[in-house]
Structures are given as C-alpha cells and as structure tokens.
Design a protein around this motif. Structure first.
Motif, PDB file in Angstrom:
ATOM      1  N   LYS A  12      -3.558  21.761  12.236  1.00  0.00           N
ATOM      2  CA  LYS A  12      -3.204  23.189  12.245  1.00  0.00           C
ATOM      3  C   LYS A  12      -1.973  23.438  13.109  1.00  0.00           C
ATOM      4  O   LYS A  12      -1.104  24.237  12.767  1.00  0.00           O
ATOM      5  CB  LYS A  12      -4.375  24.027  12.777  1.00  0.00           C
ATOM      6  N   LEU A  13      -1.917  22.749  14.225  1.00  0.00           N
ATOM      7  CA  LEU A  13      -0.787  22.877  15.143  1.00  0.00           C
ATOM      8  C   LEU A  13       0.506  22.417  14.470  1.00  0.00           C
ATOM      9  O   LEU A  13       1.539  23.085  14.568  1.00  0.00           O
ATOM     10  CB  LEU A  13      -1.061  22.029  16.395  1.00  0.00           C
ATOM     11  N   GLU A  14       0.418  21.293  13.777  1.00  0.00           N
ATOM     12  CA  GLU A  14       1.575  20.743  13.082  1.00  0.00           C
ATOM     13  C   GLU A  14       2.031  21.658  11.944  1.00  0.00           C
ATOM     14  O   GLU A  14       3.225  21.886  11.755  1.00  0.00           O
ATOM     15  CB  GLU A  14       1.217  19.355  12.537  1.00  0.00           C
ATOM     16  N   GLN A  15       1.066  22.196  11.214  1.00  0.00           N
ATOM     17  CA  GLN A  15       1.385  23.097  10.097  1.00  0.00           C
ATOM     18  C   GLN A  15       2.008  24.406  10.577  1.00  0.00           C
ATOM     19  O   GLN A  15       2.756  25.047   9.841  1.00  0.00           O
ATOM     20  CB  GLN A  15       0.118  23.391   9.285  1.00  0.00           C
ATOM     21  N   ALA A  16       1.707  24.787  11.808  1.00  0.00           N
ATOM     22  CA  ALA A  16       2.240  26.037  12.358  1.00  0.00           C
ATOM     23  C   ALA A  16       3.696  25.900  12.793  1.00  0.00           C
ATOM     24  O   ALA A  16       4.384  26.907  13.004  1.00  0.00           O
ATOM     25  CB  ALA A  16       1.395  26.487  13.539  1.00  0.00           C
ATOM     26  N   ASP A 144       3.539  28.255  21.534  1.00  0.00           N
ATOM     27  CA  ASP A 144       3.773  29.198  20.432  1.00  0.00           C
ATOM     28  C   ASP A 144       3.115  28.728  19.137  1.00  0.00           C
ATOM     29  O   ASP A 144       2.543  29.534  18.392  1.00  0.00           O
ATOM     30  CB  ASP A 144       5.280  29.406  20.205  1.00  0.00           C
ATOM     31  N   CYS A 145       3.189  27.416  18.878  1.00  0.00           N
ATOM     32  CA  CYS A 145       2.551  26.871  17.669  1.00  0.00           C
ATOM     33  C   CYS A 145       1.030  26.996  17.762  1.00  0.00           C
ATOM     34  O   CYS A 145       0.370  27.280  16.757  1.00  0.00           O
ATOM     35  CB  CYS A 145       2.952  25.407  17.465  1.00  0.00           C
ATOM     36  N   ALA A 146       0.491  26.804  18.976  1.00  0.00           N
ATOM     37  CA  ALA A 146      -0.959  26.936  19.174  1.00  0.00           C
ATOM     38  C   ALA A 146      -1.407  28.376  18.937  1.00  0.00           C
ATOM     39  O   ALA A 146      -2.460  28.620  18.335  1.00  0.00           O
ATOM     40  CB  ALA A 146      -1.341  26.484  20.579  1.00  0.00           C
ATOM     41  N   GLU A 147      -0.615  29.324  19.395  1.00  0.00           N
ATOM     42  CA  GLU A 147      -0.939  30.742  19.185  1.00  0.00           C
ATOM     43  C   GLU A 147      -0.852  31.104  17.709  1.00  0.00           C
ATOM     44  O   GLU A 147      -1.710  31.822  17.182  1.00  0.00           O
ATOM     45  CB  GLU A 147       0.014  31.623  20.007  1.00  0.00           C
ATOM     46  N   LYS A 148       0.180  30.577  17.044  1.00  0.00           N
ATOM     47  CA  LYS A 148       0.354  30.838  15.611  1.00  0.00           C
ATOM     48  C   LYS A 148      -0.795  30.235  14.805  1.00  0.00           C
ATOM     49  O   LYS A 148      -1.256  30.815  13.816  1.00  0.00           O
ATOM     50  CB  LYS A 148       1.698  30.256  15.141  1.00  0.00           C
ATOM     51  N   ALA A 149      -1.271  29.066  15.236  1.00  0.00           N
ATOM     52  CA  ALA A 149      -2.379  28.382  14.554  1.00  0.00           C
ATOM     53  C   ALA A 149      -3.735  28.948  14.971  1.00  0.00           C
ATOM     54  O   ALA A 149      -4.770  28.537  14.453  1.00  0.00           O
ATOM     55  CB  ALA A 149      -2.328  26.887  14.852  1.00  0.00           C
TER      56      ALA A 149
END
Length: 223
Positions: A12-16, A144-149
């Motif tokens: 999920k982190l990578e996809q974000a 930011d990617c963690a928040e987006k995911a």
C-alpha cells in the motif's frame, strides 16, 4: 494497534508513491532492510547489475573525550577528571569515523526498478548519488505516502510509545518478515550480517516481536 508493518502495508505504501523515485526509495528500504542514511549514501558505482548485488556503506562518527592534563577518558557529564582531579573546562575531543561495508543481494524486480530509474537519469550526475535527497525530505516522503495509504501509526512493543510510519519502520518490517520465515540460529545469524548489527542481541529483538512461542507455550499449559 500494530507494532510493525506487514507485507500488505508495504504494498500500500509503495502504491501510494506518486513518483518512481519515491517508490524506489520505499522498495530499497524494505527489500534491503537498510538504514535511511545507507540508502541516501548509495552511489551508482555501488550497484552490480550483473551479479544482482548492492554494496552498502555505513558511516559512524564516534567522539572520545579526554582530560587535557592526564589524557584519561572522560564522560560528557564529567566536570572533574576521575583520575587526576583536574577541573575539566575544555576536554580534548577525538572524533573518529568508522566506515563499514557490506554487500547484499537484491531481488530481480527491485533491480529492474533501479535500472529504470537510473536509465531516466534519476541519479545525480555530479555526486553519483542514487537519491539526491536530504534525510528530512526522505522522512517526509515516507510519512506522506503512509498518510495517503491510510496506514495506522505503530506502537513500540518495548516502550509502548506510538510513532508515525518512518524509514526505520521499513527496516524493522524487513527484519520481522525474515524472522517469520526463518527463526533458526542460522537464519538469525544471516539476518544479523544482512542488517549490519554488531551484536546478535540487537537482531534477536525481532525474534521477540515476531514470535508466537510464548503464547503457544502458555496456551499449552491449559490444554
């Protein structure tokens, strides 16, 4: 609340990640289990595409304080020398750099992503660094990617403190994933070498986090 990221969380982190650079950063931190300083210090010359290997350099700075009168070793809190009793006003600082290298295998898919990124001239042409990022910016990207995911915050299993997803949590996730697959003596030793831990005691904490032995042992008491 989770103590560590699992495989689906990493996906999920990578996809974000919106950019290839950010996706590659996430992937290297997890698939190599390296420190953020090691990832940001990685150069094009450290990559061996033929062998599928990456050379990691870890730099540690150590400062030793000593008494200007008798040269005895001092701690940061010393106001008087414990050996000669001289009042310490200006301790002599001896700063030493320790460079350690380790060569790690990298999976084919991540290697291909790295090759694609470098093919797009992603690396800095002057410094030859793979990532032209500051440590602060790298932390921002992961956060930011963690928040987006919409990934949850993580709890430290030892202190109970809650933290945001950070680059080091990807290193932790790699270690826990490795221990879950192989928690034998040889598996722990190989993980220690891979992570670059000086002491195997540091590596063993991941066995404690990932293990279910205590729960299984306890439940068997009441069978």
């Amino acid at each position: 609340m989770k103590a560590y990221l699992e495989l689906e969380d990493i996906e999920k982190l990578e996809q974000a990640a919106e950019y290839l650079r950010d996706r590659l950063l996430i992937r290297l931190l997890f698939h190599l289990g390296c420190r953020i300083s090691e990832a940001l210090g990685m150069k094009t010359s450290d990559i061996d595409f033929k062998q599928g290997l990456v050379t990691i350099q870890h730099l540690k700075q150590r400062i030793k304080l000593s008494c200007p009168e008798c040269n005895a070793r001092l701690g940061k809190g010393h106001k008087f020398c414990p050996v000669c009793g001289h009042k310490v006003e200006n301790a002599v600082a001896d700063e030493k750099e320790h460079r350690k290298f380790r060569t790690l295998p990298l999976d084919e898919e991540t290697m291909n992503m790295l090759k694609e990124y470098m093919g797009r001239s992603g690396a800095n042409p002057k410094s030859k660094l793979i990532f032209n990022l500051s440590r602060h910016r790298a932390w921002q990207i992961i956060r930011d990617c963690a928040e987006k995911a919409r990934l949850p915050r993580l709890v430290n299993s030892e202190s109970g403190k809650v933290h945001n997803v950070s680059p080091h949590r990807l290193r932790d996730a790699f270690a826990v994933h490795a221990v879950k697959l192989n928690d034998s003596g040889d598996g722990i030793r190989l993980l220690q070498e891979h992570l670059g831990h000086q002491s195997i005691v540091t590596t063993m904490k991941y066995r404690k986090v990932s293990g279910e032995e205590q729960r299984e042992w306890y439940e068997k008491l009441w069978d």
